[in-house]
Design a protein around this motif. Structure first.
Motif, PDB file in Angstrom:
ATOM      1  N   ASP A 234       0.840  -1.197   0.000  1.00  0.00           N
ATOM      2  CA  ASP A 234       0.000   0.000   0.000  1.00  0.00           C
ATOM      3  C   ASP A 234       0.874   1.246   0.000  1.00  0.00           C
ATOM      4  N   TYR A 235       1.114   1.796  -1.186  1.00  0.00           N
ATOM      5  CA  TYR A 235       1.920   3.015  -1.300  1.00  0.00           C
ATOM      6  C   TYR A 235       1.167   4.235  -0.782  1.00  0.00           C
ATOM      7  N   PRO A 292      11.230   0.762  -2.928  1.00  0.00           N
ATOM      8  CA  PRO A 292      11.419   1.919  -3.807  1.00  0.00           C
ATOM      9  C   PRO A 292      10.074   2.398  -4.358  1.00  0.00           C
ATOM     10  N   THR A 293       9.937   3.681  -4.550  1.00  0.00           N
ATOM     11  CA  THR A 293       8.695   4.260  -5.062  1.00  0.00           C
ATOM     12  C   THR A 293       8.627   4.113  -6.578  1.00  0.00           C
ATOM     13  N   SER A 294       7.467   4.457  -7.118  1.00  0.00           N
ATOM     14  CA  SER A 294       7.287   4.439  -8.571  1.00  0.00           C
ATOM     15  C   SER A 294       8.297   5.366  -9.228  1.00  0.00           C
ATOM     16  N   ASN A 295       8.528   6.513  -8.629  1.00  0.00           N
ATOM     17  CA  ASN A 295       9.490   7.467  -9.165  1.00  0.00           C
ATOM     18  C   ASN A 295      10.896   6.870  -9.173  1.00  0.00           C
ATOM     19  N   ASN A 298      11.238   4.056 -11.864  1.00  0.00           N
ATOM     20  CA  ASN A 298      11.201   4.622 -13.215  1.00  0.00           C
ATOM     21  C   ASN A 298      12.496   5.341 -13.551  1.00  0.00           C
ATOM     22  N   LYS A 299      13.132   5.953 -12.564  1.00  0.00           N
ATOM     23  CA  LYS A 299      14.443   6.578 -12.792  1.00  0.00           C
ATOM     24  C   LYS A 299      15.467   5.513 -13.181  1.00  0.00           C
ATOM     25  N   GLU A 300      15.444   4.392 -12.452  1.00  0.00           N
ATOM     26  CA  GLU A 300      16.366   3.281 -12.742  1.00  0.00           C
ATOM     27  C   GLU A 300      16.097   2.715 -14.136  1.00  0.00           C
ATOM     28  N   LEU A 301      14.813   2.618 -14.488  1.00  0.00           N
ATOM     29  CA  LEU A 301      14.443   2.097 -15.805  1.00  0.00           C
ATOM     30  C   LEU A 301      14.921   3.023 -16.917  1.00  0.00           C
ATOM     31  N   PHE A 317       7.504   1.887 -15.866  1.00  0.00           N
ATOM     32  CA  PHE A 317       7.633   0.565 -15.249  1.00  0.00           C
ATOM     33  C   PHE A 317       6.442  -0.320 -15.597  1.00  0.00           C
ATOM     34  N   HIS A 318       5.228   0.247 -15.638  1.00  0.00           N
ATOM     35  CA  HIS A 318       4.052  -0.561 -15.960  1.00  0.00           C
ATOM     36  C   HIS A 318       4.132  -1.128 -17.372  1.00  0.00           C
TER      37      HIS A 318
END
Length: 380
Positions: A234-235, A292-295, A298-301, A317-318
């Protein structure tokens, strides 16, 4: 409301409610058995429905929608879905303000949808977003019509406007790029790069970000080579850690590659040694105890894609979930199995989501059929 099992073996019944300030909160109660938790959950649902109260005839559109959500949706949907209804509620209140439900007509409703599609001040929404808002609002309006608050279903068959959404090509990677990214993360995945291991997990499982973030030690069966997807992280309300899966069919067991199992094995061993704040035994707990958060992922991606010179504007990421499914389908994996692997409610959802791949495969099958038939008849 939801029921789930913790790693301790205890069963938890979790109830969503709003405090006096209107903030979403969770109330949890622990039980020794699943039956006790389910009975308590059923009791809470019944009390929520009985406590909805009578609706005044001059209620506003926004207040009726909130009352409808509290009565029919809050007891039955996940916290994530409820958040989407809250967003729709805010939009309805912003436009209609205190306008009475009984004064709503077909033209006013169409103007509302037109405004949401393009309010004239630079705020433009996609056709898909307008459709989602309409689905929420229309369900409440149908209820108002059924209960006699409206003389007709004024939201029936409106015109849905809005800008074009993302092209399907932005949502997934082509096979060559998908393989390049997979090989990259296989080489560099490491316990010190949690986001990269989460990317690796998405590539091999097709799971959602919150499903991956919600994985605990017990969910990784190294011997069987599987991941047990039975909850989400649960983010929104991280103090409560978990929330139910998106739908019942989202609870599933996914077979994954030994390569991923090896990475997760290494990560779990590291977590057991160094994790100081990880009471729920999260596989992807950072130093602060949260994934890790979505942000962050996504930075890593984006960093990985830039290194590999993969150009895909708007890819997130999705998109790895879409890439996973598209790659399997393009490789000839059965549609029904892919649907089950993704946790879709039915195969129709999968077919609709991946029409771009299925159309491509159909053209391939047409050509194959013509070749087979030509060879057969040509030899006679």
């Amino acid at each position: 409301m939801s029921v789930f099992k913790r790693d301790t073996g205890k069963w938890v019944a979790q109830t969503l409610y709003y405090d006096n300030a209107g903030k979403r909160k969770y109330r949890t109660k622990t039980f020794g058995t699943r039956r006790e938790a389910l009975d308590y959950d059923a009791q809470q649902r019944e009390e929520a429905e009985l406590g909805s109260g009578n609706i005044p005839r001059d209620i506003s559109i926004a207040n009726y929608f909130d009352q409808w959500v509290a009565t029919y949706k809050q007891p039955a949907v996940s916290a994530n879905t409820l958040l989407k209804y809250t967003t729709s509620s805010n939009t309805i209140r912003e436009y209609f303000k205190d306008k009475k439900l009984q004064d709503l007509n077909r033209i006013e409703y169409q103007k509302f949808l037109n405004w949401y599609a393009d309010d004239g001040f630079g705020h433009k929404h996609s056709k898909q977003s307008v459709e989602k808002l309409h689905v929420h609002a229309h369900a409440a309006i149908r209820a108002a019509y059924d209960d006699g608050y409206l003389k007709r279903d004024i939201a029936n068959r409106p015109t849905i406007g809005g800008k074009q959404g993302k092209k399907d090509s932005l949502k997934f990677l082509e096979a060559a790029d998908f393989e390049k990214l997979r090989d990259y993360v296989d080489h560099f995945a490491d316990p010190d790069r949690l986001s990269l291991v989460m990317i690796q997990t998405a590539i091999y499982s097709g799971a959602r970000l919150s499903e991956i973030a919600g994985l605990t030690f017990a969910d990784v069966d190294e011997k069987a080579g599987t991941l047990d997807i039975n909850k989400n992280y649960d983010y929104v309300v991280p103090d409560n850690t978990f929330k139910p899966t998106k739908t019942a069919s989202s609870t599933r067991i996914i077979d994954v590659s030994p390569i991923l199992i090896k990475s997760l094995h290494k990560l779990i061993l590291t977590q057991k040694v160094r994790a100081k704040v990880n009471p729920d035994h999260l596989v992807f707990a950072g130093l602060d105890g949260t994934p890790p958060t979505s942000n962050g992922v996504n930075k890593e991606l984006r960093r990985a894609m830039q290194h590999l010179e993969i150009e895909k504007d708007g890819f997130t990421f999705h998109g790895l979930r879409h890439s996973h499914a598209s790659y399997l389908l393009a490789s000839g994996v059965d549609l029904q199995y892919v649907s089950k692997r993704l946790g879709h409610d039915n195969i129709g959802i999968t077919a609709k989501t991946y029409t771009h791949i299925l159309n491509r495969l159909e053209k391939r099958e047409i050509q194959k059929t013509l070749e087979v038939l030509s060879g057969k008849f040509g030899g006679q």
